[in-house]
Design a protein around this motif. Structure first.
Motif, mmCIF file in Angstrom:
data_model
loop_
_atom_site.group_PDB
_atom_site.id
_atom_site.type_symbol
_atom_site.label_atom_id
_atom_site.label_comp_id
_atom_site.label_asym_id
_atom_site.label_seq_id
_atom_site.Cartn_x
_atom_site.Cartn_y
_atom_site.Cartn_z
ATOM 1 N N LYS A 145 2.175 -2.313 9.572
ATOM 2 C CA LYS A 145 3.307 -3.210 10.187
ATOM 3 C C LYS A 145 3.848 -4.273 9.350
ATOM 4 N N SER A 146 2.941 -4.823 8.454
ATOM 5 C CA SER A 146 3.286 -5.982 7.767
ATOM 6 C C SER A 146 3.502 -5.424 6.153
ATOM 7 N N GLY A 147 3.588 -4.043 6.025
ATOM 8 C CA GLY A 147 4.364 -3.548 4.702
ATOM 9 C C GLY A 147 3.205 -2.902 3.716
ATOM 10 N N PHE A 148 1.899 -2.999 4.326
ATOM 11 C CA PHE A 148 0.924 -2.345 3.427
ATOM 12 C C PHE A 148 0.852 -0.791 3.501
ATOM 13 N N ALA A 149 0.703 -0.326 2.219
ATOM 14 C CA ALA A 149 0.888 1.183 2.310
ATOM 15 C C ALA A 149 -0.672 1.754 1.900
ATOM 16 N N GLU A 150 -1.063 2.782 2.254
ATOM 17 C CA GLU A 150 -2.203 3.487 2.073
ATOM 18 C C GLU A 150 -2.360 4.115 0.546
ATOM 19 N N GLU A 151 -3.152 3.739 -0.295
ATOM 20 C CA GLU A 151 -3.307 4.137 -1.530
ATOM 21 C C GLU A 151 -4.522 5.041 -1.860
ATOM 22 N N GLY A 152 -5.333 5.144 -0.681
ATOM 23 C CA GLY A 152 -6.370 6.362 -0.890
ATOM 24 C C GLY A 152 -7.427 6.181 -0.011
ATOM 25 N N ARG A 153 -8.395 7.028 0.007
ATOM 26 C CA ARG A 153 -9.521 6.996 0.920
ATOM 27 C C ARG A 153 -10.741 7.119 0.070
ATOM 28 N N ARG A 154 -11.917 6.274 0.460
ATOM 29 C CA ARG A 154 -13.174 6.203 -0.093
ATOM 30 C C ARG A 154 -13.978 6.940 0.908
ATOM 31 N N VAL A 155 -14.453 8.059 0.284
ATOM 32 C CA VAL A 155 -15.204 8.906 1.399
ATOM 33 C C VAL A 155 -16.670 8.582 1.445
ATOM 34 N N ARG A 156 -17.283 8.655 2.588
ATOM 35 C CA ARG A 156 -18.589 8.123 2.868
ATOM 36 C C ARG A 156 -18.990 7.104 2.038
ATOM 37 N N GLN A 157 -18.157 5.862 2.104
ATOM 38 C CA GLN A 157 -18.660 4.889 0.991
ATOM 39 C C GLN A 157 -19.493 3.698 1.530
ATOM 40 N N TYR A 158 -19.338 3.726 2.852
ATOM 41 C CA TYR A 158 -20.280 2.392 3.411
ATOM 42 C C TYR A 158 -21.384 2.826 4.144
ATOM 43 N N ARG A 159 -22.692 2.467 3.696
ATOM 44 C CA ARG A 159 -23.896 2.871 4.633
ATOM 45 C C ARG A 159 -24.065 1.812 5.587
ATOM 46 N N ARG A 160 -24.189 2.224 6.814
ATOM 47 C CA ARG A 160 -24.372 1.305 7.874
ATOM 48 C C ARG A 160 -26.060 1.373 8.165
ATOM 49 N N ALA A 161 -26.188 0.212 8.980
ATOM 50 C CA ALA A 161 -27.588 0.042 9.425
ATOM 51 C C ALA A 161 -27.972 1.189 10.091
ATOM 52 N N SER A 162 -27.229 1.805 10.945
ATOM 53 C CA SER A 162 -27.620 3.119 11.444
ATOM 54 C C SER A 162 -27.950 4.297 10.835
ATOM 55 N N GLY A 163 -27.625 4.344 9.211
ATOM 56 C CA GLY A 163 -27.667 5.098 8.680
ATOM 57 C C GLY A 163 -26.243 6.143 8.315
ATOM 58 N N GLU A 164 -25.390 5.907 9.377
ATOM 59 C CA GLU A 164 -24.155 6.753 8.990
ATOM 60 C C GLU A 164 -23.344 6.129 7.705
ATOM 61 N N LEU A 165 -22.583 7.228 7.163
ATOM 62 C CA LEU A 165 -21.586 6.659 6.178
ATOM 63 C C LEU A 165 -20.221 6.828 6.421
ATOM 64 N N TRP A 166 -19.487 5.783 6.348
ATOM 65 C CA TRP A 166 -18.130 5.472 6.954
ATOM 66 C C TRP A 166 -17.141 5.467 5.770
ATOM 67 N N ASP A 167 -16.200 6.194 5.948
ATOM 68 C CA ASP A 167 -15.061 6.242 5.010
ATOM 69 C C ASP A 167 -14.244 4.768 5.133
ATOM 70 N N SER A 168 -13.499 4.538 4.144
ATOM 71 C CA SER A 168 -12.707 3.437 4.010
ATOM 72 C C SER A 168 -11.220 3.853 3.709
ATOM 73 N N ILE A 169 -10.261 3.144 3.828
ATOM 74 C CA ILE A 169 -8.903 3.187 3.471
ATOM 75 C C ILE A 169 -8.518 2.027 2.396
ATOM 76 N N VAL A 170 -8.159 2.355 1.366
ATOM 77 C CA VAL A 170 -7.747 1.344 0.192
ATOM 78 C C VAL A 170 -6.022 1.247 0.668
ATOM 79 N N MET A 171 -5.586 -0.145 0.863
ATOM 80 C CA MET A 171 -4.150 -0.292 1.114
ATOM 81 C C MET A 171 -3.673 -1.421 0.300
ATOM 82 N N GLY A 172 -2.442 -1.331 -0.206
ATOM 83 C CA GLY A 172 -1.877 -2.331 -1.006
ATOM 84 C C GLY A 172 -0.608 -2.725 -0.753
ATOM 85 N N LEU A 173 0.046 -3.936 -0.900
ATOM 86 C CA LEU A 173 1.160 -4.372 -0.649
ATOM 87 C C LEU A 173 1.513 -5.146 -1.978
#
Ligand SMILES: CC(C)(COP(=O)(O)OP(=O)(O)OC[C@H]1O[C@@H](n2cnc3c(N)ncnc32)[C@H](O)[C@@H]1OP(=O)(O)O)[C@@H](O)C(=O)NCCC(=O)NCCS
Length: 190
Positions: free
Chosen positions: A147-175
């Motif tokens: 809504k504020s004008g940021f666009a998606e620039e990519g996805r980092r797959v299974r990037q963040y290891r959580r305390a639960s052991g799950e691996l979470w994706d993140s989206i990179v955004m830029g304005l």
């Protein structure tokens, strides 16, 4: 952050007799650091929107917020910090943005007001771009950034290891903030 204030008030939607909740967005001060750390720790406790998970060392976190106060804005309601945004300025001219709003204050325009102030701060400072990373499941944050004008620039797959052991994706955004005229690549084009 400059001392300019962005004042906002949320409006109770469809509920005439509810009090209008008010908050103010202003530059952070080093004296806000402990309260900021406490809100940060509460949001970390949710283990959902931000990368940090408990335990948060409040003293250490407060010291970090105090050091970064000149590049942060806070939302204050009734004397309490209810949201914050920080821009980490890179020496390459862009800024990395991070933000959060207290659980009890979401959906009332606090995040939008913080983001407006953060974007204005970055423009005033001459940054050519703001960027951020957001968990792929964080639909509220992604909607706010889009809504504020940021666009998606990519996805980092299974990037963040959580305390639960799950691996979470993140989206990179830029304005992009700079005008085309200040971009040598664009200026060179017809
Ligand atoms: C993401 C966050 C900062 C948004 O703050 P907020 O104060 O709730 O945001 P606002 O009330 O200004 O809403 C802004 C926009 O976000 C979107 N949004 C907010 N809540 C939403 C929800 N539950 N579902 C979908 N979109 C939502 C909407 O597009 C909304 O705009 P609109 O009101 O014009 O429809 C807040 O939810 C938060 O702090 N979450 C936990 C921490 C976090 O995820 N931080 C971001 C890490 S990248």
């Amino acid at each position: 952050m400059p001392a300019r204030l962005a004042r906002s008030a949320s409006v109770a939607r469809g509920c005439e007799d509810m009090p209008v909740a008010e908050f103010v967005v202003r530059a952070a001060r080093s004296g806000d650091a402990r309260a900021m750390a406490e809100v940060f720790a509460a949001v970390a406790q949710e283990r959902d929107g931000i990368a940090t998970e408990p335990p948060v060392d409040i003293g250490q976190q407060a010291a970090q917020f105090a050091r970064g106060a000149d590049a942060s804005v806070v939302a204050v309601a009734g004397g309490r910090i209810v949201g914050m945004l920080h821009v980490q300025v890179s020496r390459f001219g862009f800024g990395d943005l991070a933000m959060l709003v207290d659980g009890g204050w979401r959906g009332r325009g606090v995040g939008s007001a913080l983001l407006r102030a953060g974007i204005e701060w970055a423009r005033d400072r001459g940054l050519h771009k703001l960027c951020l990373e957001v968990f792929a499941h964080n639909t509220a944050a992604i909607a706010l950034y889009r809504k504020s004008g940021f666009a998606e620039e990519g996805r980092r797959v299974r990037q963040y290891r959580r305390a639960s052991g799950e691996l979470w994706d993140s989206i990179v955004m830029g304005l992009p903030l700079a005008s085309a005229a200040s971009d040598p690549a664009a200026a060179g084009r017809g």
